[in-house]
Structure formats: C-alpha cells, structure tokens
Design an enzyme around this catalytic site. Structure first.
Site, mmCIF file in Angstrom:
data_model
loop_
_atom_site.group_PDB
_atom_site.id
_atom_site.type_symbol
_atom_site.label_atom_id
_atom_site.label_comp_id
_atom_site.label_asym_id
_atom_site.label_seq_id
_atom_site.Cartn_x
_atom_site.Cartn_y
_atom_site.Cartn_z
ATOM 1 N N GLY A 79 -7.025 -11.753 -6.371
ATOM 2 C CA GLY A 79 -6.108 -10.375 -6.798
ATOM 3 C C GLY A 79 -5.143 -10.281 -5.602
ATOM 4 C CG HIS A 80 -6.021 -9.775 -1.528
ATOM 5 N ND1 HIS A 80 -7.136 -9.979 -1.310
ATOM 6 C CD2 HIS A 80 -5.687 -8.649 -1.090
ATOM 7 C CE1 HIS A 80 -7.863 -8.900 -0.921
ATOM 8 N NE2 HIS A 80 -7.158 -7.938 -0.783
ATOM 9 N N GLY A 136 -2.777 -3.035 -5.744
ATOM 10 C CA GLY A 136 -3.471 -3.601 -7.031
ATOM 11 C C GLY A 136 -4.125 -2.199 -7.754
ATOM 12 C CD GLN A 137 -4.234 0.762 -12.457
ATOM 13 O OE1 GLN A 137 -3.119 0.916 -11.805
ATOM 14 N NE2 GLN A 137 -4.814 1.561 -13.088
ATOM 15 C CD GLN A 142 -5.387 1.543 -1.480
ATOM 16 O OE1 GLN A 142 -6.394 1.963 -0.584
ATOM 17 N NE2 GLN A 142 -5.064 0.499 -1.773
ATOM 18 C CG MET A 185 -11.203 -11.382 -8.724
ATOM 19 S SD MET A 185 -10.504 -12.751 -8.185
ATOM 20 C CE MET A 185 -10.714 -13.947 -9.343
ATOM 21 C CB SER A 186 -13.915 -6.105 -5.078
ATOM 22 O OG SER A 186 -14.353 -5.371 -3.775
ATOM 23 C CB SER A 187 -12.894 -8.198 0.422
ATOM 24 O OG SER A 187 -11.571 -8.175 -0.069
ATOM 25 N NE ARG A 188 -16.325 -1.942 0.725
ATOM 26 C CZ ARG A 188 -15.136 -1.430 0.909
ATOM 27 N NH1 ARG A 188 -14.080 -1.194 0.043
ATOM 28 N NH2 ARG A 188 -14.911 -0.812 2.002
#
Ligand code: PAF
Length: 284
Positions: A36-37, A147-148, A153, A184-187
């Site tokens: 994502g990043h 990011g969407q 945010q 996708m997420s870091s979490r």
C-alpha cells in the site's frame, strides 16, 4: 537515498532540492511499509522529482490503551522498500525531535474528527492532524500522498489543508488489497493464521453491500444491517462500526441516491481493522 533524523538535516536537503527546482512529493508513514505504501511512493515518483518518506510512529495519535508500544517497527525492511522504489530521502525523527520538552500546540478538525474512528479513538485525529501539519511545514511538499483505506484521515487532511491554506496538493490513492481482498495494513501483522482468514469478512461485507446497491437497494439501513449480520456471524469478529455515509460530511445517509461511502471498523483478536468502499447506485 539519504536517511536523516533531525529537522535541521531535513531542512538542508529540502532546501537543496527546492533550489535545484525539483518538485517535492511526500509520503508520510508510520513505517512497517507494505505494498500500500509502495503504491503511494510510486505515485509520488511518477508526479514529482524528489520523493520524501517520513517514518514516525506518532505517539500522540494512540490512546493510552492502544498499540503504540507494540506497533510494528521494521526500519531495515522499510529502508530496503524505499530504496527499491526510488525514494530520495527518508525522514525518521525521534519522538523528542518532533515533540521536544514543552511542546503544547495542537491541531483539531472539529466535527470530522469526532465521528467513526474518532468516536472509539478520542484524540486520535488531533494527533494525526498535528503531526501531518508539522510534517507539511518541515517537508514543504508540492504533493502529499495518502491511502483511501484511511478514508476519514484523508478527508480530515483535505479539510485541514483547505482551512489553513496549506500550499500542498493532496492525492488519495486507491486501497491496495491482498489477493483475498483484505486491505493491506501494518496491523495485519498482529493476526494469527485463523484470525487472518476471519479478517476477510470486512471485504466480503463491503462487496455484499456494493452488490445490494447495484441491484437497486436504496435504503441505507438495510444495506448497513446486511454488513452487520455478516460481521456478527463471523467468530472472533467484534464490530466497532458499520456506516453508510456521505463521503464529504461523513454523516450517515438514509437514501442512497448518489455514490456513498460504506465504512467498517472491526476488531479481530488483537487487531482493530478498518476498510471502506464506494457504493454507486446505477444511473447516478
Ligand atoms: O496513516 C498513517 O500512517 C499516519 O496516520 C500518518 C498519516 C503517517 C500520521 O502519523
């Protein structure tokens, strides 16, 4: 690629890039970088000449009982990803560099900060708005990329930039998903294999909502209830919110007459996951 940790080093390199007439692209992150990043960095690479990524796990956007301490920190892998994607400069400050002793200035985007994630995470968007505005002042980007997936945010940052006349363009890039649809997420790193399977319910519920609207359902509460039922039927999933809202005001809608945003926050084991999707009624 250079990596700096202090405001003075950052200012010097940004000054040089500006003097050379380069357009600055900025991707603010909390690290634990993923595809994502990478998609944000690629967009910055395409549109600007000098790409800056900040990596800072911002303590002020975490509540007292949240995951600040255990938030994944992967500096080496992050540097490799940035290198691979052609980033020019990483800014990875310490907490003291960003919030020196005596720091006491805060930014609030009232109203928008209090709904959805702001309701279950009081103070979260105050921390986000403060750190993002501070980073904008330091990096002075021409374009900044978000990011969407973090739709609220992104909406808050747009409002902040508009209200305070910050001279930066905001680009909001599409959600990047795993092959099974999980955003996708870091979490996602917190999930066990079993929880990882359960986590696909967010995407499945949003797709089901989209399908209902495409089939002609106009009553937002019926669509919302359908998502709630799917989530409640998933063992281990605890619903925080399911909303169908106006993407500008973030207020719930009753009738779906034009494109609306469906948004979910669901706790799966140790991870609080969010996702969203635009629902477009046919002919709108
Ligand atoms: O989206 C994030 O990773 C963070 O909220 C941000 C924008 C980097 C601010 O800390």
């Amino acid at each position: 690629m250079r990596q700096v940790t202090t405001v003075s080093e950052l200012r010097k390199l940004i000054g040089q890039a500006r003097q050379a007439g380069q357009r600055i692209g900025f991707v603010p992150t909390m690290g634990a970088l993923h595809e994502g990043h990478a998609s944000l960095i690629r967009a910055a690479r395409r549109e600007t000449d000098f790409v800056v990524v900040s990596i800072f796990v911002n303590p002020t956007q975490f509540g007292p009982n949240e995951d600040y301490q255990r938030y994944p920190r992967t500096p080496q892998a992050d540097a490799l990803l940035c290198q691979r994607e052609g980033v020019d400069l990483i800014f990875a400050p310490t907490v003291e560099e960003m919030y020196p002793p005596g720091y006491c200035t805060w930014v609030e985007v009232t109203g928008l900060q209090d709904v959805l994630c702001g309701r279950s995470r009081p103070g979260h968007f105050r921390g986000v708005a403060t750190v993002v505005l501070k980073l904008f002042h330091l990096v002075q980007p021409d374009i900044a990329y978000f990011g969407q997936k973090d739709a609220q945010q992104a909406r808050i940052i747009r409002q902040l930039v508009r209200d305070l006349n910050v001279p930066v363009k905001i680009r909001v890039c599409p959600i990047v998903r795993e092959p099974d649809g999980l955003a996708m997420s870091s979490r996602n790193a917190y999930l066990s294999p079993e929880q990882r399977r359960q986590a696909t319910v967010l995407y499945r519920a949003l797709c089901a909502a989209k399908e209902l609207v495409e089939q002609g359902e106009r009553h937002a509460e019926r669509v919302r209830q359908h998502m709630v039922r799917l989530i409640e039927a998933t063992p281990g999933a605890v619903l925080d919110y399911a909303e169908i809202m106006d993407p500008e005001t973030l207020q719930p809608v009753r009738e779906i007459q034009q494109p609306v945003l469906a948004a979910l926050a669901v706790r799966i084991g140790p991870a609080r996951l969010i996702d969203n999707m635009t629902l477009t009624p046919p002919g709108s």
